[in-house]
Design an enzyme around this catalytic site. Structure first.
Site, PDB file in Angstrom:
ATOM      1  CG  HIS A 349      -2.117  -0.890   1.086  1.00 18.40           C
ATOM      2  ND1 HIS A 349      -3.283  -0.530   0.449  1.00 18.40           N
ATOM      3  CD2 HIS A 349      -2.302  -2.170   1.504  1.00 18.40           C
ATOM      4  CE1 HIS A 349      -4.138  -1.536   0.498  1.00 18.40           C
ATOM      5  NE2 HIS A 349      -3.568  -2.546   1.130  1.00 18.40           N
ATOM      6  CE  LYS A 537      -7.088  12.907   0.137  1.00 17.71           C
ATOM      7  NZ  LYS A 537      -7.120  11.628  -0.545  1.00 17.71           N
ATOM      8  NE  ARG A 538      -2.957   7.777   6.838  1.00 14.31           N
ATOM      9  CZ  ARG A 538      -1.715   7.830   6.347  1.00 14.31           C
ATOM     10  NH1 ARG A 538      -0.736   8.405   7.035  1.00 14.31           N
ATOM     11  NH2 ARG A 538      -1.433   7.298   5.172  1.00 14.31           N
ATOM     12  CE  LYS A 543      -2.983  10.133   3.327  1.00 16.13           C
ATOM     13  NZ  LYS A 543      -3.474   9.394   2.163  1.00 16.13           N
ATOM     14  CB  THR A 645     -10.877   4.201  -1.359  1.00 17.46           C
ATOM     15  OG1 THR A 645     -10.675   4.538   0.027  1.00 17.46           O
ATOM     16  CG2 THR A 645     -10.067   2.957  -1.693  1.00 17.46           C
ATOM     17  CE  LYS A 649     -14.548   5.200   0.416  1.00 19.99           C
ATOM     18  NZ  LYS A 649     -13.679   5.268   1.617  1.00 19.99           N
TER      19      LYS A 649
END
Length: 800
Positions: A349, A537-538, A543, A645, A649
């Site tokens: 991952h 998101k985290r 990110k 993911t 969504k």
């Protein structure tokens, strides 16, 4: 099993009396929820039993999905819908004067994970059962979730316990007869027999009992129900002679206390290692005993069992299965090795080497002495293989060995001992074979595959967004609800003005629902006519939530400087948790909240910008957030996000992607076309040469926008403290802008301008949103799980 509304009401009323000795009117909502949940579980139990019988009768191969996380969310609505009894229950409760949503809200999100890793596992459970594939989960029964996030008055993240089982968990069934004795510490005694065979015995160990709790994983439109087995740690009948009894109980309790305990200390590191071995040891024991219950030996284990290792956390399952085969069942090394490899496959991952787990040899030697011996032997035999196969490549062994400089590399162990290794998006899988695992891919090119992630369309659209579901069903029919690939028929209507207007009405209703949620959660009023731009998101540097809030700061500064500057109204929504020991990430959360407080109170920007930070990001929150968003921020540094993911969504619910060519966004872009998303930033190939000459200071000096945003971090603008956000300033400058925030800033600003221009053309915007929805079937986890089943696990749908 109730078959209609009248039978449900009778059974529900009776069970409330039996459980609590009182009437329907006098029971508390939590009591009603617990009884309802147990009734639904019992309803599913008939299918649960039928599934197990069918597996045994058909001698079907089974999959066990080992994962540290299964982020299920709430189960009540999903299970009712999948079982086809939602309307019976809702209408029956209404007849009794009970509002279904009042009971559904009693359920807390299952605290079995943190982020995308666990959500993927949960989607796979839903899809596997729906596709009639026998796939069972294996995890820890955490007493608490990661944490419940609060935001204090100064904007700081505050972590408090997430007591998700406070009122109980009606979905689980305790199975003490399947308990497993798991051993830690101690030492290994080696004895020989008259045949020259060595026997290994783990003695002087700490014994901890792993007790399983099973939860039904219910399929939709089928009688298939699989199992998620959660292991709970309990005290064994005796405590170690060398440990104080109270200390022993404390250690037992800590194993399942919460997911991902703080590992900034040696004690925390040992606890994480202990957690990982605890659930894989119990899981392997359970798998082996279940197999022997039906078959005479373990010779055919690889023909009847597949174990998928979801990231490196469960990789200790490899040496544990070797140990069981050799020490408990007398297999010789070569046979045990072949069986283990035939069973194991590994999903990677991340391509970030610092995120790949490594354990000091000393830790594993002390805590798991027999397991270390096996890992060391695997490493040694791998070395012999390298020297025999590649005698002229002297560096290959040093670059790929499992044990290197006193550290055990878990990803290397997984790659060497699995029959298949897969990435989770095309770009990610490509980077695995070209970079991270390049040498292994050269040795075993057929071992590597891509399996692009997916999401269950049931939870993430059909059940959580009934407005959109009903609109699409009215447009193209209801067949897509059972076969999501048929949603592509929506492409026939994307140019229809009436369909475009209908979609915009649905989106507006979902935005109003989200606005109500925001008001309840934060007290902030938002304009539902504005662009809802969301990043959920985290919180991590790669990110790039920092890039997002820097853009907001830039807009704020420009509006303050130029009274004539106007932008389309925008609401910037953030939702994220930071790991408790990740100080930089926690500073970014504080920055977002401080910016929100100042910007939202400034009359000069009123009507143009609102900033919202939604606390305690969760599955249930996402079901409202992603349905009500216009723009999906997927802005990680290219090459760093494995897949994502959340991007799927948002897409499935008609949001436009604003992102870099990273993870599965690459595939979204290819499917929908560049005119139906907005892509910005450097690409992976561009970075290879760009990084060699990159100097962050040049961007600060040459771009006045970046320089002004950076200066505002250290001038006390946000809360009067000049030093509070200096760690963010230092992170960017001292690490030469590791994740290329400055390099992508100009492109990001222009991307937002493009979004605003497109949004102003409501017809064209609706068309793009409809195309995104129509093309989202590829990102259904039903497709993903079928590919795993046929291309990795070699399993077939069960006949029920």
């Amino acid at each position: 099993m109730f078959r209609n509304k009248q039978e449900f009401k009778k059974e529900f009323t009776q069970k409330l009396i039996e459980a609590y000795g009182t009437t329907v009117e006098d029971t508390h909502p939590t009591e009603k929820y617990m009884v309802l949940g147990q009734m639904v579980r019992d309803y599913a139990s008939v299918h649960w039993k039928d599934t197990k019988v069918a597996i045994n009768r058909q001698k079907a191969k089974q999959v066990y999905y080992f994962s540290m996380e299964f982020l299920l969310g709430r189960s009540l609505t999903s299970n009712l819908q999948n079982l086809g009894i939602y309307d019976i229950v809702v209408n029956g409760l209404a007849d009794l004067g009970i509002h279904y949503e009042n009971l559904a809200s009693m359920e807390r999100d299952a605290g079995l994970g943190n982020g995308g890793l666990g959500r993927l596992a949960a989607c796979f459970m839903d899809s596997a059962a729906t596709e009639n594939l026998p796939v069972n989960g294996n995890c820890i029964r955490y007493q608490c979730g990661l944490f419940r996030q609060l935001i204090d008055e100064e904007g700081n993240q505050v972590e408090v316990p997430d007591m998700w089982m406070r009122i109980g968990n009606p979905w689980e069934v305790r199975k003490p007869k399947h308990s497993v004795d798991v051993k830690f510490w101690g030492n290994v005694e080696v004895n020989g027999d008259e045949h020259g065979n060595l026997h290994f015995n783990h003695v002087n160990a700490e014994h901890i009992l792993a007790v399983p709790y099973d939860m039904p994983m219910v399929g939709a439109n089928t009688n298939m129900t699989n199992t998620l087995r959660l292991w709970s740690a309990e005290a064994a009948d005796r405590s170690p002679a060398w440990m104080d009894y109270r200390k022993y109980l404390q250690e037992v309790n800590e194993i399942c206390l919460n997911v991902y305990p703080d590992d900034s200390t040696e004690e925390g590191k040992y606890l994480r290692l202990k957690q990982q071995y605890f659930f894989v040891s119990a899981g392997i024991d359970s798998v082996v005993k279940a197999h022997l219950h039906q078959y005479e030996s373990l010779d055919n284990l690889g023909e009847k069992v597949a174990i998928q290792l979801n990231d490196t956390h469960p990789v200790l399952a490899i040496p544990e299965l070797m140990r069981v085969l050799m020490d408990d069942y007398g297999y010789q090394w070569d046979k045990a090795h072949d069986i283990t490899m035939s069973v194991m496959s590994y999903t990677n991952h991340t391509v970030m080497s610092e995120a790949l787990e490594r354990w000091p040899v000393e830790y594993v030697q002390k805590l798991l002495p027999r397991i270390y011996m096996i890992i060391d032997e695997i490493n040694s035999r791998y070395g012999h293989y390298i020297y025999e196969r590649f005698p002229h490549e002297s560096d290959l062994w040093y670059e790929t060995r499992i044990i290197d400089n006193g550290v055990i590399h878990m990803a290397r162990l997984a790659v060497i001992m699995s029959h298949t290794v897969n990435g989770v998006a095309e770009i990610h899988s490509g980077l695995l074979t070209s970079d991270l695992f390049h040498d292994y891919a050269r040795m075993w090119p057929d071992r590597f595959q891509n399996k692009t992630n997916g999401i269950t369309p049931r939870r993430w659209m059909l059940y959580s967004n009934p407005q959109l579901r009903d609109f699409i069903s009215k447009t193209i029919g209801r067949e897509y609800e059972k076969d999501f690939s048929r949603i592509i028929k929506l492409m026939d209507y994307v140019d229809d003005p009436e369909v475009q207007r209908g979609f915009l009405e649905v989106k507006q209703e979902r935005k109003e629902i989200l606005a109500s949620y925001i008001r309840r959660a934060t007290g902030i009023e938002v304009d539902t006519a504005s662009i809802f731009d969301s990043q959920a998101k985290r919180l991590h540097a790669y990110k790039r939530q920092l890039l997002n809030i820097m853009h907001v700061i830039y807009l704020y500064q420009r509006i303050k400087d130029d009274p004539n500057f106007r932008i389309y109204p925008q609401t910037f929504i953030f939702a994220a948790k930071a790991a408790p020991s990740y100080n930089f990430a926690k500073k970014v959360i504080k920055l977002i909240n401080c910016v929100a407080r100042k910007v939202n109170a400034d009359p000069d920007v009123r009507g143009m910008i609102k900033v919202v930070f939604l606390p305690n990001y969760s599955v249930t929150m996402s079901e409202s957030l992603m349905n009500g968003s216009d723009v999906s921020e997927q802005i990680s540094t290219a090459g760093k996000e494995a897949s994502g993911t959340g991007n799927m969504k948002f897409m499935m619910n008609g949001a436009i992607t604003l992102g870099t060519l990273d993870g599965a966004t690459v595939e979204i872009d290819r499917l929908v076309g560049r005119e139906n998303d907005v892509i910005f930033g450097l690409t992976v190939p561009e970075m290879e040469s760009f990084r060699r000459f990159y100097r962050a200071i040049d961007y600060v000096n040459d771009d006045n926008r970046i320089r002004r945003v950076m200066n505002i971090f250290i001038d006390g603008t946000w809360n009067g403290n000049h030093d509070d956000f200096r760690p963010i300033y230092d992170e960017l400058m001292m690490k030469n802008d590791e994740y290329l925030v400055f390099a992508d800033f100009d492109s990001y600003v222009k991307a937002h301008e493009e979004i605003a221009a497109r949004y102003a053309d409501r017809s064209a915007w609706a068309r793009s949103c409809l195309i995104n929805i129509a093309k989202s079937a590829y990102f259904s986890s039903d497709r993903t799980i079928r590919q795993y089943g046929s291309e990795i696990w070699d399993i077939k749908p069960l006949k029920l």
